[in-house]
Design a protein around this motif. Structure first.
Motif, PDB file in Angstrom:
ATOM      1  N   ARG A 148     -42.101 -47.071  64.012  1.00 27.69           N
ATOM      2  CA  ARG A 148     -41.298 -45.856  64.154  1.00 27.69           C
ATOM      3  C   ARG A 148     -41.842 -44.959  65.269  1.00 27.69           C
ATOM      4  O   ARG A 148     -41.078 -44.345  66.015  1.00 27.69           O
ATOM      5  CB  ARG A 148     -41.296 -45.069  62.838  1.00 27.69           C
ATOM      6  CG  ARG A 148     -40.582 -45.748  61.694  1.00 27.69           C
ATOM      7  CD  ARG A 148     -40.718 -44.910  60.432  1.00 27.69           C
ATOM      8  NE  ARG A 148     -40.165 -45.575  59.263  1.00 27.69           N
ATOM      9  CZ  ARG A 148     -38.923 -45.445  58.843  1.00 27.69           C
ATOM     10  NH1 ARG A 148     -38.094 -44.671  59.520  1.00 27.69           N
ATOM     11  NH2 ARG A 148     -38.488 -46.069  57.766  1.00 27.69           N
ATOM     12  N   HIS A 194     -36.173 -48.518  66.505  1.00 23.95           N
ATOM     13  CA  HIS A 194     -35.122 -48.499  65.492  1.00 23.95           C
ATOM     14  C   HIS A 194     -33.996 -49.390  66.001  1.00 23.95           C
ATOM     15  O   HIS A 194     -33.289 -49.022  66.943  1.00 23.95           O
ATOM     16  CB  HIS A 194     -34.617 -47.082  65.250  1.00 23.95           C
ATOM     17  CG  HIS A 194     -35.667 -46.141  64.748  1.00 23.95           C
ATOM     18  ND1 HIS A 194     -36.043 -46.071  63.421  1.00 23.95           N
ATOM     19  CD2 HIS A 194     -36.448 -45.239  65.406  1.00 23.95           C
ATOM     20  CE1 HIS A 194     -36.993 -45.165  63.274  1.00 23.95           C
ATOM     21  NE2 HIS A 194     -37.255 -44.642  64.468  1.00 23.95           N
ATOM     22  N   PRO A 221     -33.911 -44.236  60.874  1.00 23.97           N
ATOM     23  CA  PRO A 221     -34.553 -43.034  61.422  1.00 23.97           C
ATOM     24  C   PRO A 221     -34.229 -41.812  60.576  1.00 23.97           C
ATOM     25  O   PRO A 221     -33.443 -41.894  59.621  1.00 23.97           O
ATOM     26  CB  PRO A 221     -33.938 -42.924  62.825  1.00 23.97           C
ATOM     27  CG  PRO A 221     -32.609 -43.567  62.696  1.00 23.97           C
ATOM     28  CD  PRO A 221     -32.760 -44.667  61.686  1.00 23.97           C
TER      29      PRO A 221
END
Length: 373
Positions: free
Chosen positions: A61, A66, A229
């Motif tokens: 992340r 993503h 996200p």
């Protein structure tokens, strides 16, 4: 003449490899899910709304990894990009190729720039299985440090962290292209498409609109990504203008940084700040500063509104350097205030001004020897 893509190729594109995030114990130091292997046809049928990839590895992340995994959203991005059979498409951050394979089904060639070696291997393997490797060029490296080859369109789901510098590199660098269709953080996209008078209007929008037109195409839910996200995304299309104003871009970018340092204050108030006046005085009475030059053919601070701090020590050091020129600085300040008032800008706020008005003000200031770069 480029032959039309076969139906079998298109079918392969839309049904190859689904991404899945089957729950497994997470490493203590990591919160992100792992890409898990799904091999059976029944397993693929269980996840009709996800692309899959056979190779398990961790997505980071913190690096903005993503992957867009919804076939519906992926198809929409490829369709809205307006890719033609003769186009070369630049894709930044292709990941495992969910969007890449769709672009290859439409374009003459795809140039993919990917910094993660694991993704590079996965992408090449996937495209090779489809028999499309001869039309894919993979550049392994950082997009911000890579010299882009010639391309017609840019289509990308880019990491949020490089949105501003990448747009700056595309628009203010040597690239010549028809359009860039980019998947961006929703809030960033709203700032990008804002217009004077909007509460979101900012330096980013002013700088981009100087050289391009921007269109908001659609929103994309955060649930369409793996890992999910924290925020939703939006798809925008940026079209460079055929003609741009005859202005020194370095000077313009430095000027907007000053104007939008306090975008909701009046220009009169902004240009009366002692620190700002002294900086402009020194810049206008010396050689242009090399360290203000843009790098990588882009604009690292494209949306940096340059908020001033109240560092008393830094301000006093600047004042010390001016020293005996204090009287000249005072006259310089009066000149700037006079220009603002004569042009009717003293009580106006930068967030309310069009680019035409800002360009006019910059011209007035430059004509009187006030330089920003």
């Amino acid at each position: 003449m480029i032959a039309q893509r076969s139906s079998s190729t298109m079918q392969g594109v839309h049904h190859i490899l689904l991404l899945s995030s089957r729950a497994k114990p997470k490493p203590k130091t990591l919160s992100q899910p792992l890409i898990q292997r799904r091999t059976s046809s029944s397993a693929a049928a269980d996840s009709p709304e996800r692309e899959r990839w056979e190779r398990p590895f961790t997505l980071h992340r913190a690096r903005g990894q993503h992957l867009l995994a919804s076939p519906r959203a992926l198809d929409a991005v490829a369709r809205r990009a307006g890719v033609g059979p003769g186009d070369t498409v630049l894709e930044v951050g292709p990941g495992t190729g969910n969007l890449t394979v769709r672009l290859l089904a439409l374009a003459r060639r795809v140039v993919a720039v990917e910094v993660d070696p694991r993704m590079v291997d996965a992408l090449r393997d996937r495209v090779s299985r489809l028999g499309l490797l001869d039309r894919l060029t993979v550049i392994s490296g950082d997009a911000m440090k890579t010299e882009f080859p010639e391309f017609d369109l840019c289509v990308a789901n880019i990491p949020y962290g490089i949105s501003s510098p990448l747009i700056g590199k595309l628009l203010f660098g040597p690239c010549h292209f028809r359009s860039a269709t980019l998947l961006l953080q929703k809030e960033f996209a709203r700032r990008l498409v804002s217009v004077p008078g909007d509460s979101e209007y900012n330096r980013l929008a002013a700088n981009v609109r100087l050289v391009a037109n921007v269109e908001l195409l659609m929103d994309v839910s955060k649930k369409d990504f793996i890992p999910c996200p924290k925020v939703d995304s939006s798809l925008v299309k940026i079209r460079p203008k055929a003609e741009v104003p005859a202005v020194d871009l370095d000077e313009w970018l430095a000027f907007t940084r000053t104007c939008f340092s306090k975008k909701n204050k009046t220009l009169g108030a902004i240009f009366k700040q002692k620190k700002k006046i002294i900086e402009l005085f020194r810049r206008s009475h010396s050689e242009r500063q090399e360290d203000n030059r843009r790098v990588n053919g882009g604009c690292d601070d494209l949306d940096d509104d340059g908020e001033d701090d109240d560092d008393g020590y830094a301000r006093s050091k600047i004042e010390e350097k001016v020293g005996e020129d204090a009287s000249e600085v005072s006259l310089f300040k009066k000149k700037i205030v006079g220009i603002l008032n004569a042009g009717g800008f003293g009580e106006k706020r930068p967030s309310k001004l069009s680019n035409e008005e800002l360009l006019h003000l910059l011209q007035l200031l430059n004509q009187e020897g006030v330089l920003f770069h």
